[in-house]
Each structure stands twice: as C-alpha cells, then as structure tokens.
Design an enzyme around this catalytic site. Structure first.
Site, short mmCIF file in Angstrom:
data_model
loop_
_atom_site.label_atom_id
_atom_site.label_comp_id
_atom_site.label_asym_id
_atom_site.label_seq_id
_atom_site.Cartn_x
_atom_site.Cartn_y
_atom_site.Cartn_z
N THR A 1 2.47 1.81 -3.65
CA THR A 1 1.77 1.94 -4.93
C THR A 1 0.27 2.18 -4.84
OG1 THR A 1 1.51 -0.45 -5.05
CG2 THR A 1 3.44 0.48 -6.14
N ARG A 2 -0.27 2.25 -3.62
CA ARG A 2 -1.72 2.41 -3.51
C ARG A 2 -2.25 3.59 -4.31
NH1 ARG A 2 -5.05 0.70 -0.04
NH2 ARG A 2 -3.50 0.18 1.52
N GLU B 1 0.33 -12.84 2.30
CA GLU B 1 -0.55 -12.86 1.14
C GLU B 1 0.12 -13.66 0.01
OE1 GLU B 1 -3.03 -9.07 0.86
OE2 GLU B 1 -1.87 -9.01 -0.98
N GLY C 1 -2.80 -3.90 12.05
CA GLY C 1 -2.47 -5.17 12.71
C GLY C 1 -1.53 -6.00 11.86
N GLY D 1 0.79 -1.22 0.00
CA GLY D 1 0.00 0.00 0.00
C GLY D 1 0.82 1.27 0.00
#
Ligand SMILES: *[C@@H]1O[C@H](CO)[C@@H](O)[C@H](O)[C@H]1NC(C)=O
Ligand SMILES: *[C@@H]1O[C@H](CO)[C@@H](O)[C@H](O)[C@H]1NC(C)=O
Ligand SMILES: *[C@@H]1O[C@H](CO)[C@@H](O)[C@H](O)[C@H]1NC(C)=O
Length: 595
Positions: free
Chosen positions: A61-62, A123, A89, A58
């Site tokens: 590149t968000r 992820e 978190g 994030g």
C-alpha cells in the site's frame, strides 16, 4: 543588492560555538528538559509528538492506499507519521519504536501481505503494547482482507504467515506472540474496505473518526484550564446565530487558548480551516496580501497559489465549494480586520470566522453583523484556585500563606497569565520574599499586568534574563526556535536555563514539542526591556530592530562590539554601510541565521 533582507545575528562566543558544532555532529537527541510536576505525568506516558502513526505493509500500500490516507490526514491538519523509507533488515529500529510511543493514535492498515513481514508484526506488537501501557488508541483498517482470515490466519493472508511459520519454526514463542496480536487487533473496532466504499469515502470516514478521537483526547488536556469548556460552549452557541464571532478580552485573558480550543472542538465539522496566529505581529513582517495568500494555500491545500491569484474567479469558485472555519488571532487594526473578514462572502455555505482582539472597537468596525464574546476576568475564587495550583502545586495555600496569597491574587485582577506567572515565580519562596514581592506590586500602577510579569523577569539571573530577551527578540522576528536551534545558539547549560524559563511559565512548547512559544504580552515586555537597556546605554547584549537605532549605531560607529542580535530590513533604511570589519568587531556575534 539585497532589497529586503532580514538578518538576525546572535552572539555566542567562538569557543562555545565550536563546542556546539562538535556536539551536534554526534547527533545527540533532545534531552528531556523538565522538572515540573506536569512532566511527571509525561514520564509515565511519553510526550505526544504525532497525532497519528501509520503502520502498513510497504509492498502492498505504500504507493496507493497508505499514501492517500496519509495525504488525507495531513490535509485535515493531523500531524501524521508515515515511514517513507524502504525497510531493510529484519528488525525494527528503536527510533521507530519511540515514534509509536509518541503517537496518540496508531492506524494499522492490514493488507494481503501484512503477515509475511516480521517488521510489520513487531510493529503491531509494540503498538498494542502502547495501547495497554499508555492508553494509546489503535484503529485497524482491513484493506481488502477479511478480519476473519486475520483471526484464523487463513486464506491469502494466512499464506504470508505460513512462510513465517517455516522460518521461525524454532521459535514458537515469537510465533505465538504474533498470532496473539493479530487476533487481538481483529477485536478492535476498525474500518473495512469492503463495507465502506469507494476508497475516497473510506478515507474521509477514517479522517473524521480520527478527528473526533483526537478532539476527545485534546479536550481532556484542556481540563486544567479553568472554565474553558463553558466558554467554548458559549461561543459555539453564538456561532449558530452569526457567521462572524469576535473574542474580546485583555492580553493574557486566554483568548488564543480559547480560540485553539474552539478549533479543536469544531474542526471536524468543516471541510477546511485555517488558524492565523498573531496577525498583528505577522503584519509587521509580511504584507496583508502575503498573509492572505498563505491563508488560501492552507484552505485550498494548494502550494502554488500566488499573490496574483487572490482575486481570481477560479480561486473564489474553489472556496465557494468549501465549508470553511477561519480563525484570525490577535487583530489590532480595523482596516485589516475588514479586509480579512470580507473573504467570508467567497466561502461556502455554513462557513464561519472567529477573530480575537484586545480592542473592542476593532471588532465592532470589522463587520456590521457579528457577535462578540467577552472573555471575562476570572472571579476571585477561580483566580485563587489557579494561583494556588502554581504557587503551591495544590488547591490551597500552605499553612501560614493564606493572607499573603489572597493579597497577591488581588494584584492579578483575574488575569490568568499574570496568576500563572506570578504563582510560578513565588513557588517555593520564603515569606520575606513574598512580602517584598507584595511591596513591589503595591508600587506599580493599578491594573498594570506587565508590572506583575516584570517581577518574574527581575527574579531571573543574568544568563536567564539574556536568554529570555534573545528568545523574545527572535520569536518576534518570526524565527521558529527548535531545541536543535537552541543547542546551536547556546552551550550545553541551556537545558537548565530553558527549564527555569519554562517552570516560570515565561515560555512554553507548542503542541508537538517542536518549537518554543512565548505569550505575546511577555514578548512585548521582552522587547520593551531590551529597548530600555538600549536607552540606558548598556554596553553589552545590545539587540537592535528599529531602523533608527540601527542607523544611529552604525552611523556614529557606536558600540558595534556590543551588538548581539540585529534585525535589519534593508529596504527601510536609506543608507547604511555594513562592512566585514563591523562584523569582526562584534565580539558576541557568532551565529548567522537567515530568515
Ligand atoms: C475480544 O472481545 C471479546 C468481547 O469484547 C472478549 O470477550 C474477548 O476476550 C476479546 N478477545 C481478545 C483476544 O482480546
Ligand atoms: C491599519 O492597516 C492599514 C492598511 O494595512 C494601514 O494603512 C493603517 O495605517 C493601519 N492602522 C493602524 C492604526 O495601524
Ligand atoms: C472604527 O471606525 C471609526 C469610524 O469609521 C473610526 O473613526 C475608528 O478609528 C475605527 N476604530 C479603530 C480602532 O480602528
């Protein structure tokens, strides 16, 4: 005074509704509703909800690359998930993990600080797990980082990972797992921002790559549809020669399915496309101008276009620069067809229009220069095969059913919809029931497919019949019926009813499992049945949509309490008095949807 209000009311008893409200409060997730064999496959591989899942850091590149890529994918009609929430978190949420499982393709944007986030790395672990377990596709994008610095975790990229090494020095296994997935990802074929430049070009290439990959994935889903690949090739050939191609065939022949398959196959070759579903029915609700406006919005990706812009030169010029594919599904009126295809002159070079219709004359009248493709009825062998797949869930009839099957198949006249619906209806039934079905079919007028479909409706119990009729009514009114809405309308037993309707192929879900769909022939049949029930003076579950009926009911104060659904366009009715007391009397009426 509301000029044009569409009011849809659906009756559910009060107690049910209260129960429902409390149920939806605790936020239950949709329960999988399926028992058919198709879903066994889905169990091993989660149903696909998104085409693409975007994984990105994030901070990096968000607000720039990831957001542009997201926009590019959405503009190409690719159903993309991007987590817009700021992450708090340490650990990644179960919902996000499930979203990854439900995405056909995951795109990982590796940026400088990617490896400093445990979230991103977890992820990544899950994404690669889904690749291994479910054969999902993974595409890495190396955004201002060198794949070799990821492999070796050195350079600026390595610094982020070094920080983690400190924090997790007591957990070498976790660290090793992350290291492994980083190395594995660099091995996948991906995109490098240093070699494809400038950035917009990079995004275009990624979008094209993903379209091709999705295309491939979806054509394998379509394999079960007999002969579809051949039809798609034939139509592609016609599209080389002519700019407008009509697809002609009877209701239930698979025109819409074919048009969708063509869209899948060809969309990567066009700058923009629009698939206008159910033109005939949409025009019962909205004006032609409005339909065109919606179409332009989609083609130009411009939400601000108004009806007045339709004929503006600026809009024309913008269209002229694009190579467009426009598909008009189910057109039944020549005038409309002419109006909608005339826009081809505004489109850029290489643009194409495809129209589907049951009426050859409509296609002929639409344009002087076009070709038509006739979707043929299935020949006996293919029809027999398709029927067996549904009635016996295998290639051939069970022992002792050969002659019965052949007789039944003859009544379907090679119509795929009829074969599927009748096959699902007869699945698991005794010979006597087959014989009684044949008896009924032999009394129907020849070639009347609706009578074949009707047999399946008659086989439902009261509750299922009512639900089918409600759904036909609501879908006809343009209501998008999601599982959530269903849960609000019906009590918990709806899962059983829905799975029965689905097993019988009377309803289906759209590609992303968001909404219920119903074939237009079945929908027409549903409306026709509701209308017959009205004539027969039935005193429960009255569904009203024709203004003369509505007028009659209210003017004569007739059986108001029996009204279950009503669709009212106040502009079309001269005078009608709707009073609160009327609504109070409608005992079946609870939910109040605004559409
Ligand atoms: C990377 O790919 C090569 C050849 O394609 C293979 O031999 C190697 O084992 C792969 N490495 C990893 C970590 O997957
Ligand atoms: C076809 O559409 C035109 C214009 O929208 C309308 O005037 C005409 O009545 C329609 N024809 C039929 C047969 O529905
Ligand atoms: C097609 O055009 C002819 C002549 O213009 C007209 O008479 C006919 O009604 C049209 N057909 C349809 C289905 O609209």
């Amino acid at each position: 005074m509301l000029q044009k209000a569409l009011l849809i009311l659906l009756g559910v008893s009060i107690s049910k509704a209260i129960r429902l409200i409390s149920r939806s409060r605790n936020g239950n997730q949709p329960v999988a509703i399926a028992t058919s064999s198709e879903d066994d496959i889905i169990l091993t591989r989660p149903a696909t909800k998104y085409d693409v899942f975007l994984s990105f850091r994030g901070e990096d590149t968000r607000h720039n690359f990831a957001s542009y890529l997201y926009k590019g994918l959405r503009n190409a009609g690719i159903h993309t998930f991007m987590d817009h929430e700021l992450r708090k978190g340490e650990s990644i949420s179960p919902i996000l993990l499930r979203t990854i499982e439900e995405s056909e393709i995951s795109v990982i944007i590796f940026s400088e600080n990617y490896a400093s986030s445990t979230w991103c790395l977890d992820e990544l672990v899950h994404i690669l797990e889904c690749k291994r377990k479910f054969g999902r596709v993974v595409i890495p994008v190396f955004y201002n980082v060198d794949p070799s610095s990821i492999r070796k975790q050195n350079g600026y990229f390595g610094k982020g990972f070094d920080a983690l090494k400190q924090r997790f020095k007591d957990n070498p296994e976790e660290l090793q797992k992350w290291r492994n997935v980083l190395i594995q990802s660099t091995n996948l074929s991906g995109w490098d921002s240093h070699s494809t430049r400038p950035e917009f070009k990079l995004i275009e290439e990624i979008v094209k790559d993903i379209l091709r990959k999705l295309n491939y994935a979806s054509s394998s889903h379509l394999e079960g549809l007999i002969g579809i690949a051949g039809h798609v090739r034939n139509i592609q050939r016609l599209l080389i020669e002519t700019r407008i191609v009509g697809i002609w065939g009877m209701g239930g022949a698979g025109k819409t399915t074919l048009a969708k398959a063509i869209l899948q196959e060809l969309k990567a070759q066009f700058d923009a496309f629009s698939f206008i579903e159910n033109v005939k029915e949409q025009l019962k609700r909205i004006s032609l101008d409005e339909l065109q406006k919606n179409c332009l919005k989609e083609l130009l990706k411009d939400e601000d276009i108004s009806i007045y812009d339709i004929k503006s030169t600026f809009v024309k010029n913008r269209l002229q620069r694009k190579k467009i594919l426009l598909i008009l599904d189910d057109v039944d009126n020549s005038t409309v067809a002419v109006d909608l295809t005339r826009v081809l002159d505004w489109f850029g070079e290489g643009s194409r229009i495809i129209i589907t219709s049951r009426d050859m004359q409509v296609l002929k009248n639409a344009s002087a220069t076009f070709s038509t493709y006739h979707v043929p009825d299935l020949d006996f062998e293919d029809a027999f095969h398709l029927f067996n797949l549904k009635a016996f869930k295998r290639d051939e009839p069970s022992k002792g059913y050969m002659e019965l099957s052949k007789s039944v198949v003859k009544y379907c006249h090679g119509n795929p919809l009829a074969l599927v619906v009748l096959g699902c209806f007869l699945y698991g039934r005794q010979k006597e029931e087959w014989e009684s079905a044949l008896e009924k079919l032999s009394q129907a007028p020849p070639k009347d497919i609706v009578d074949v479909l009707r047999l399946s409706f008659d086989g439902l119990d009261d509750k299922q019949q009512n639900m089918f009729l409600d759904l036909a009514f609501l879908i006809r009114q343009g209501v998008h019926i999601s599982l959530n809405l269903l849960r609000q309308l019906y009590c918990s037993s709806m899962h059983i009813e829905i799975s029965v309707l689905r097993e019988k192929s009377l309803i289906s879900f759209n590609d992303h499992n968001d909404f219920i769909e119903m074939h237009d022939l079945l929908r027409e049949m549903g409306l026709e049945i509701s209308s017959q029930q009205l004539l027969s003076g039935r005193k429960t579950h009255v569904r009203l949509w024709r203004h003369e009926d509505i007028y009659y009911f209210f003017h004569n104060d007739q059986a108001i309490e029996a009204i279950r659904c009503m669709s009212l366009d106040a502009s079309k009715i001269e005078s009608i008095t709707l009073m609160a007391s009327h609504f109070r009397r409608m005992r079946y009426l609870m939910e109040n949807l605004q559409s």
